[in-house]
Design a protein around this motif. Structure first.
Motif, PDB file in Angstrom:
ATOM      1  N   ILE A 191       0.581  -1.589  -0.159  1.00  0.00           N
ATOM      2  CA  ILE A 191      -0.279  -0.298   0.183  1.00  0.00           C
ATOM      3  C   ILE A 191       0.783   1.931   0.339  1.00  0.00           C
ATOM      4  N   THR A 192       1.910   1.489   0.669  1.00  0.00           N
ATOM      5  CA  THR A 192       2.423   2.573   0.865  1.00  0.00           C
ATOM      6  C   THR A 192       3.500   2.807  -0.496  1.00  0.00           C
ATOM      7  N   SER A 193       3.900   1.865  -1.002  1.00  0.00           N
ATOM      8  CA  SER A 193       4.718   2.852  -2.575  1.00  0.00           C
ATOM      9  C   SER A 193       3.553   2.497  -3.694  1.00  0.00           C
ATOM     10  N   CYS A 194       2.486   1.903  -2.911  1.00  0.00           N
ATOM     11  CA  CYS A 194       1.794   1.996  -4.323  1.00  0.00           C
ATOM     12  C   CYS A 194       0.868   4.066  -4.411  1.00  0.00           C
ATOM     13  N   MET A 195       0.923   3.880  -3.159  1.00  0.00           N
ATOM     14  CA  MET A 195       0.516   4.916  -3.078  1.00  0.00           C
ATOM     15  C   MET A 195       1.288   6.298  -3.443  1.00  0.00           C
ATOM     16  N   HIS A 196       2.347   5.970  -3.008  1.00  0.00           N
ATOM     17  CA  HIS A 196       3.751   6.924  -3.681  1.00  0.00           C
ATOM     18  C   HIS A 196       3.672   7.287  -4.613  1.00  0.00           C
ATOM     19  N   LEU A 197       3.677   5.589  -5.777  1.00  0.00           N
ATOM     20  CA  LEU A 197       3.794   5.879  -7.018  1.00  0.00           C
ATOM     21  C   LEU A 197       2.467   5.906  -7.825  1.00  0.00           C
ATOM     22  N   HIS A 198       1.997   6.009  -7.407  1.00  0.00           N
ATOM     23  CA  HIS A 198      -0.170   6.591  -7.869  1.00  0.00           C
ATOM     24  C   HIS A 198       0.504   7.734  -8.252  1.00  0.00           C
TER      25      HIS A 198
END
Length: 245
Positions: free
Chosen positions: A186-193
């Protein structure tokens, strides 16, 4: 007013126009580099390169300020005719859009340090760099269209923004899938988003620059409404939080 004085004034005005147009192209070149380096720093997790992008944004901001001052001076002192006024106004609007792209590149670079401490999401950095490269090429073509006053090339740039929107939509759904499959993502994907959204917004600003080229070439802004392919704005799943500024 003598003919010789009129020629002198006209020559000085031409030099002023050439100077501000040279500055907008210099600014555009800096922004192209910022997009490229920000995406590369993300893909390679190169924090030193990311820091370079963040520091370089000051030069982009300074050029925008200089261009606005010079454009205001030209308008005040030269009282340009309609055609020349279009050039000055277009430069001011283009500078504003270039400054925003520079800010978005800086924001992308800010997340490199954070993401380098997190688990990688397969294929995400490469996909984001490819998306960024498309925007970078759009900007190059928009600036080339400006130099040549090429309406057709400017319209082609506008059309290509749909591809960027579609890439963003695809990445958005992929990030959602990764998060649903494993909450640790979740944390990585939020930043990537947020990076993907910034790149999508860069495409919008490049489109605005291309529209200024059309205004400069024809005297009119494009009449047709541009169809946006971003279909994620109404989805609340990734719409809040974690903005690094």
């Amino acid at each position: 007013m003598t003919d010789e004085l009129k020629k002198h004034i006209a020559s000085a005005f031409d030099r002023d126009l050439e100077a501000i147009q040279a500055q907008i192209l210099k600014m555009g070149g800096l922004v192209e580099v910022a997009i490229h380096d920000a995406a590369l720093s993300l893909e390679t997790r190169d924090e030193e390169l990311a820091d370079k992008v963040r520091a370089g944004d000051k030069a982009i901001d300074a050029l925008e300020e200089l261009l606005n001052e010079e454009a205001a001076r030209v308008i005040a002192l030269r009282a340009p005719t309609a055609r020349d006024l279009r050039v000055v106004l277009s430069v001011m609007r283009m500078a504003s859009n270039l400054e925003r792209i520079g800010d978005l590149s800086k924001n992308m670079a800010k997340r490199t340090a954070v993401l380098s401490q997190l688990a990688q999401i397969d294929g995400s950095a490469t996909a984001l760099r490819r998306m960024s490269r498309d925007v970078e090429h759009m900007l190059k073509d928009a600036l080339d269209a400006y130099i040549r006053r090429d309406e057709a090339l400017a319209r082609d740039v506008i059309d290509r923004d749909r591809d960027v929107d579609q890439m963003y939509n695809t990445l958005f759904r992929e990030f959602l899938t990764f998060m649903l499959e494993d909450p640790r993502n979740i944390t990585s994907c939020m930043h990537l988003h947020f990076i993907a959204k910034n790149v999508e917004r860069m495409g919008d600003h490049v489109t605005a620059i291309a529209e200024q080229v059309i205004f400069l070439a024809t005297g009119q802004m494009p009449k047709e409404d541009r169809i946006k392919e971003d279909r994620t704005s109404s989805d609340p799943a990734l719409s809040s939080g974690m903005d690094l500024g």
